[in-house]
Write a protein that holds these residues in place. Structure first.
Motif, PDB file in Angstrom:
ATOM      1  N   SER A 176       0.964  -0.828  -0.221  1.00 34.88           N
ATOM      2  CA  SER A 176       0.135  -0.093   0.110  1.00 34.88           C
ATOM      3  C   SER A 176       0.767   1.280  -0.105  1.00 34.88           C
ATOM      4  CB  SER A 176      -0.959   0.032   1.157  1.00 34.88           C
ATOM      5  OG  SER A 176      -1.500   0.832   1.479  1.00 34.88           O
ATOM      6  N   GLY A 220       1.110   4.250  -3.364  1.00 31.40           N
ATOM      7  CA  GLY A 220       0.154   5.611  -2.772  1.00 31.40           C
ATOM      8  C   GLY A 220       1.682   6.505  -3.281  1.00 31.40           C
ATOM      9  N   GLY A 265       1.839   6.123  -6.736  1.00 32.89           N
ATOM     10  CA  GLY A 265       0.596   7.868  -7.226  1.00 32.89           C
ATOM     11  C   GLY A 265       0.226   5.897  -8.138  1.00 32.89           C
ATOM     12  N   GLN A 303      -2.872   3.507  -8.801  1.00 30.86           N
ATOM     13  CA  GLN A 303      -3.963   3.227  -8.641  1.00 30.86           C
ATOM     14  C   GLN A 303      -4.886   1.998  -9.352  1.00 30.86           C
ATOM     15  OE1 GLN A 303      -6.350   6.519  -7.556  1.00 30.86           O
ATOM     16  NE2 GLN A 303      -4.280   7.674  -7.183  1.00 30.86           N
ATOM     17  N   GLN A 304      -5.806   1.921  -7.942  1.00 35.81           N
ATOM     18  CA  GLN A 304      -6.103   0.441  -8.167  1.00 35.81           C
ATOM     19  C   GLN A 304      -7.183   0.745  -9.304  1.00 35.81           C
ATOM     20  OE1 GLN A 304      -4.531  -2.672  -7.339  1.00 35.81           O
ATOM     21  NE2 GLN A 304      -3.302  -1.269  -7.567  1.00 35.81           N
ATOM     22  N   PRO A 308     -10.597   1.321  -5.174  1.00 37.16           N
ATOM     23  CA  PRO A 308      -9.546   2.100  -3.762  1.00 37.16           C
ATOM     24  C   PRO A 308      -9.474   1.307  -2.379  1.00 37.16           C
ATOM     25  CG  PRO A 308     -11.905   3.027  -3.853  1.00 37.16           C
ATOM     26  CD  PRO A 308     -12.392   1.925  -4.612  1.00 37.16           C
ATOM     27  N   HIS A 335      -6.061   2.667   2.097  1.00 35.83           N
ATOM     28  CA  HIS A 335      -5.729   3.565   3.100  1.00 35.83           C
ATOM     29  C   HIS A 335      -6.374   4.801   1.357  1.00 35.83           C
ATOM     30  CE1 HIS A 335      -2.777   0.790   4.677  1.00 35.83           C
ATOM     31  NE2 HIS A 335      -3.366   1.409   5.797  1.00 35.83           N
ATOM     32  N   ASP A 336      -6.608   4.405   0.573  1.00 40.46           N
ATOM     33  CA  ASP A 336      -6.837   5.212  -0.194  1.00 40.46           C
ATOM     34  C   ASP A 336      -8.896   6.061  -0.056  1.00 40.46           C
ATOM     35  OD1 ASP A 336      -4.715   4.721  -2.147  1.00 40.46           O
ATOM     36  OD2 ASP A 336      -5.478   2.977  -2.768  1.00 40.46           O
ATOM     37  N   ALA A 354      -7.818   8.855   3.033  1.00 39.78           N
ATOM     38  CA  ALA A 354      -7.478   9.603   2.390  1.00 39.78           C
ATOM     39  C   ALA A 354      -8.366  10.538   1.604  1.00 39.78           C
ATOM     40  CB  ALA A 354      -6.008   9.137   1.047  1.00 39.78           C
ATOM     41  N   GLY A 355      -9.272   9.895   0.879  1.00 45.09           N
ATOM     42  CA  GLY A 355     -10.520  11.102   0.233  1.00 45.09           C
ATOM     43  C   GLY A 355     -10.899  10.758   0.991  1.00 45.09           C
ATOM     44  N   ARG A 390       0.806   9.140   0.161  1.00 47.72           N
ATOM     45  CA  ARG A 390      -0.957   9.940  -0.667  1.00 47.72           C
ATOM     46  C   ARG A 390      -1.571  11.839  -0.593  1.00 47.72           C
ATOM     47  NH1 ARG A 390      -1.222   4.393   0.545  1.00 47.72           N
ATOM     48  NH2 ARG A 390      -1.608   3.206  -1.061  1.00 47.72           N
TER      49      ARG A 390
END
Length: 193
Positions: free
Chosen positions: A48, A52, A55, A57-58, A61, A64-65, A68-69, A119
């Motif tokens: 992870s 992050g 940068g 992207q999966q 999300p 952790h994404d 953060a979002g 992130r």
């Protein structure tokens, strides 16, 4: 050496540990020195952090994404990450968040803190004393009760009542109802509805 002197760390590498599929090693370098701090973390957390930092992207999300979002959607800034303790090889970390009128400190696993920091572009710190003791395998606990004191210098502009009312009207016109509810609550706190 100044008591509780902080040093900034930068992520240097994330590497596999030979014959250990469950863990990996995160290495961070102290800014302006050759001193490194290496921490063993779980392989999932290491992946992870790597994704992050790069940068990547999966399709959906990762945890952790998502976190953060959510923080970004709520206009909460991750101010910094501070590794403050190492005990029996386990590192302890605080996350410092800033939202509107203040700073909040939250305890975190170091791996999660690093995954969020990469992130959200937050700097990573530790204490010089902790780094020196960790390099030779000693436990170290830094007293950080007064750590929030340094944030008193943060100047937060409190919008005036007229500004808040104008922002509320604009939010309603733009059908931004969540923002409007937050502005309404701020006005209530100020005693003006």
């Amino acid at each position: 050496m100044m008591k509780n002197e902080k040093i900034q760390l930068v992520l240097e590498s994330i590497t596999n540990i030979p014959n250990d599929l469950n863990n990996c090693k995160v290495t961070m370098r102290a800014v302006g020195t050759n001193d490194v701090l290496s921490i063993v973390i779980g392989a999932f957390e290491g992946r992870s952090i790597y994704l992050g930092a790069k940068g990547i992207q999966q399709s959906r999300p990762m945890t952790h994404d998502l976190f953060a979002g959510v923080l970004n959607a709520m206009a909460v800034k991750l101010w910094r990450v501070v590794i403050y303790k190492v005990e029996k090889g386990i590192y302890y970390t605080y996350l410092y968040f800033q939202k509107d009128y203040g700073v909040m400190r939250v305890d975190s696993r170091t791996s999660d803190a690093l995954a969020l920091a990469v992130r959200m572009g937050a700097p990573i710190f530790t204490y010089k004393e902790l780094m020196m003791k960790a390099l030779i395998g000693q436990d170290c606990v830094i007293k950080v009760e007064d750590d929030l004191e340094e944030f008193k210098e943060i100047k937060v502009v409190v919008p005036g009542i007229d500004t808040l009312k104008q922002q509320l009207e604009e939010a309603i016109l733009n059908e931004e109802y969540e923002k409007a509810a937050e502005l309404r609550d701020q006005l209530k706190q100020l005693g003006n509805e």
